[in-house]
Design an enzyme around this catalytic site. Structure first.
Site, PDB file in Angstrom:
ATOM      1  CD  GLN A  74      -6.749  -4.553   4.045  1.00  8.48           C
ATOM      2  OE1 GLN A  74      -7.997  -5.180   4.521  1.00  8.48           O
ATOM      3  NE2 GLN A  74      -7.177  -3.872   3.849  1.00  8.48           N
ATOM      4  CG  HIS A  98      -1.768   1.036   1.121  1.00  3.14           C
ATOM      5  ND1 HIS A  98      -1.799   2.293   1.561  1.00  3.14           N
ATOM      6  CD2 HIS A  98      -3.339   0.610   0.662  1.00  3.14           C
ATOM      7  CE1 HIS A  98      -3.147   3.212   1.945  1.00  3.14           C
ATOM      8  NE2 HIS A  98      -3.895   2.341   1.384  1.00  3.14           N
TER       9      HIS A  98
HETATM   10  N1  PMP Z   1      -1.764  -0.966   4.475  1.00  2.00           N
HETATM   11  C1  PMP Z   1      -2.709  -1.491   4.579  1.00  2.00           C
HETATM   12  C2  PMP Z   1      -2.507  -2.701   3.434  1.00  2.00           C
HETATM   13  C3  PMP Z   1      -4.174  -1.415   4.010  1.00  2.00           C
HETATM   14  O1  PMP Z   1      -5.137  -1.554   3.676  1.00  2.00           O
HETATM   15  C4  PMP Z   1      -3.951   0.110   4.436  1.00  2.00           C
HETATM   16  C5  PMP Z   1      -5.745   0.909   4.101  1.00  2.00           C
HETATM   17  N2  PMP Z   1      -5.980   0.209   2.963  1.00  2.00           N
HETATM   18  C6  PMP Z   1      -3.269   1.173   4.418  1.00  2.00           C
HETATM   19  C7  PMP Z   1      -2.115   0.553   5.222  1.00  2.00           C
HETATM   20  C8  PMP Z   1      -3.357   2.208   5.643  1.00  2.00           C
HETATM   21  O2  PMP Z   1      -4.410   2.730   6.254  1.00  2.00           O
HETATM   22  P1  PMP Z   1      -5.168   3.949   6.689  1.00  2.00           P
HETATM   23  O3  PMP Z   1      -5.950   4.441   5.918  1.00  2.00           O
HETATM   24  O4  PMP Z   1      -6.327   3.353   7.718  1.00  2.00           O
HETATM   25  O5  PMP Z   1      -4.179   4.406   7.376  1.00  2.00           O
END
Ligand code: PMP
Length: 423
Positions: free
Chosen positions: A206, A125
């Site tokens: 996740q 991500h």
């Molecule tokens: N890492 C992963 C694997 C995610 O799925 C997400 C959210 N989609 C994030 C980081 C970021 O999380 P947040 O937007 O809640 O900070």
């Protein structure tokens, strides 16, 4: 593997009973983006606001003491959920993104120099890529990516090869991919990384919603996750760090709450965990998070995981049977409830819109994993992600709707082609 009693569970989630604009009953399969909250979470937060809300730590009055007790109890619940050895290792942040940025800024600036490498996965991500790019811009270090094979998998051998080749200062990877759904062997990779002298950050955004986490067994140096993906509120997340690492790190944000003393000349920082919690913390959100973690624990993370496996396999198998559909991810036994896919000739946004018309909520786009999409040569995929309240019947509605997309767009494609041939 057995399914959870979803009739019972769904009573805790009134939102799932609604219909959407098209008039269809909602099928919520966008859980990897954010989950829904059970009544227990909403009630715990309401209870705080209605009965005892106040700012924490600093006030010597009943409400402040009650709020402080509840806030610190939430920290104990979170430490228990992760099996952390001390509540001082639990820092409340605004979310996964804020937690990774804290590590990249605080640990990164103190420990990383121009000759160093930060190693991560191509499937990460953006929250686990951009802070490292920013660290590279500040320090001159390099960010290297471990690729996937043609089955969207990453073997231990490849991980060991990259660790060997780059001797990274930090290996930062997601325990589970938000696009591929892959669940990675965290303990093995952490141990390999430690053998190569790397510090390890595990992005559990996740993983925390779906599987039992044990930071001590995993030997995690840092582990992060978000409240809103574990049936908790938005605006809160967790940074777990080994105490000796957090102790040695400089404070990241400065302000109230994180200091012991401030003079016109400077300041001294508070002990852990306050050192990393500058400003008024997310008090009610922490209370909601603890209620969410208690809720999940009362059902059992292993049972939740088994439930998602069954649903995920049903989605995976069903999608693979639909002509023109390509699943972007490993085989069903290597992932939990997340399935991303492409439909030949139809843009992911059109797929998502069509599915919404059938009541099915999925996500379309790059899911904040642009390097992964670039690696497979597409700009967008459609993602269906299940959680503890989803049912096999809902999966079947998804699959029917996806088959409907194929039917509709194959027809309109033929119409468009025939119009073009007339022109
Ligand atoms: N890492 C992963 C694997 C995610 O799925 C997400 C959210 N989609 C994030 C980081 C970021 O999380 P947040 O937007 O809640 O900070």
């Amino acid at each position: 593997m057995s399914l959870l009693d979803t009739d019972q569970i769904r009573q805790d989630f009134p939102i799932l009973d609604r219909t959407v604009t098209s008039g269809e009953q909602l099928v919520y399969l966008d859980n990897a983006a954010s989950t829904q909250r059970p009544r227990a979470v909403i009630e715990a937060m309401d209870d705080c606001y209605l009965r005892y809300y106040s700012n924490v730590h600093r006030g010597i009055h009943t409400l402040s003491e009650e709020s402080t007790r509840a806030y610190e109890a939430a920290r104990r619940t979170t430490a228990g959920f992760l099996n952390a050895s001390s509540t001082q290792e639990i820092i409340f942040t605004a979310g996964t993104t804020a937690a990774i940025n804290t590590v990249a800024r605080s640990w990164g600036d103190a420990n990383v120099s121009s000759t160093d490498v930060i190693l991560t996965l191509i499937s990460e991500h953006h929250a686990n890529i951009v802070p490292w790019h920013q660290l590279a811009a500040r320090t001159g270090c390099r960010v290297e990516f471990i690729p996937m094979d043609e089955n969207f998998e990453i073997s231990d051998t490849v991980v060991a090869e990259y660790l060997d080749r780059f001797k990274p200062k930090m290996f930062a990877f997601a325990a589970a991919s938000n696009t591929l759904g892959s669940e990675y062997p965290v303990q093995r990779w952490t141990s390999l990384a430690h053998d190569h002298g790397a510090t390890v950050l595990i992005d559990a955004a996740q993983a925390a919603p779906h599987q039992q986490i044990d930071v001590q067994q995993w030997a995690a140096d840092f582990l992060v996750f978000s409240g809103h993906k574990v049936c908790g509120p938005t605006g809160i997340g967790v940074l777990y760090g080994k105490r000796e690492l957090l102790d040695a790190m400089p404070a990241f944000l400065g302000g109230g709450g994180m200091i012991l003393n401030v003079t016109t000349e400077g300041f001294t920082t508070h002990e852990l965990p306050e050192k990393f919690e500058a400003g008024t913390p997310p008090i009610v959100e922490a209370i909601g998070l603890a209620a969410a973690l208690d809720y999940l624990s009362s059902i059992g993370m292993d049972r939740i995981h088994a439930h998602e496996r069954v649903l995920g396999e049903r989605v995976d198998a069903g999608l693979r049977q639909i002509d023109g559909v390509r699943v972007i991810g490993p085989s069903a036994d290597k992932k939990a409830g997340i399935n991303s896919f492409l439909i030949e000739g139809v843009h992911a946004h059109d797929v998502s819109q069509f599915l919404d018309g059938r009541g099915v909520a999925v996500r379309a786009g790059h899911h904040c994993t642009m390097p992964l999409h670039q690696a497979i040569g597409v700009t967008a995929t459609t993602r269906a992600s299940c959680y503890l309240y989803n049912t096999p019947a809902e999966v079947d509605r998804l699959l029917e709707a996806v088959a409907g997309v194929r039917a509709k767009f194959a027809k309109s494609g033929r119409r468009r082609r025939s119009r073009r041939s007339v022109e």
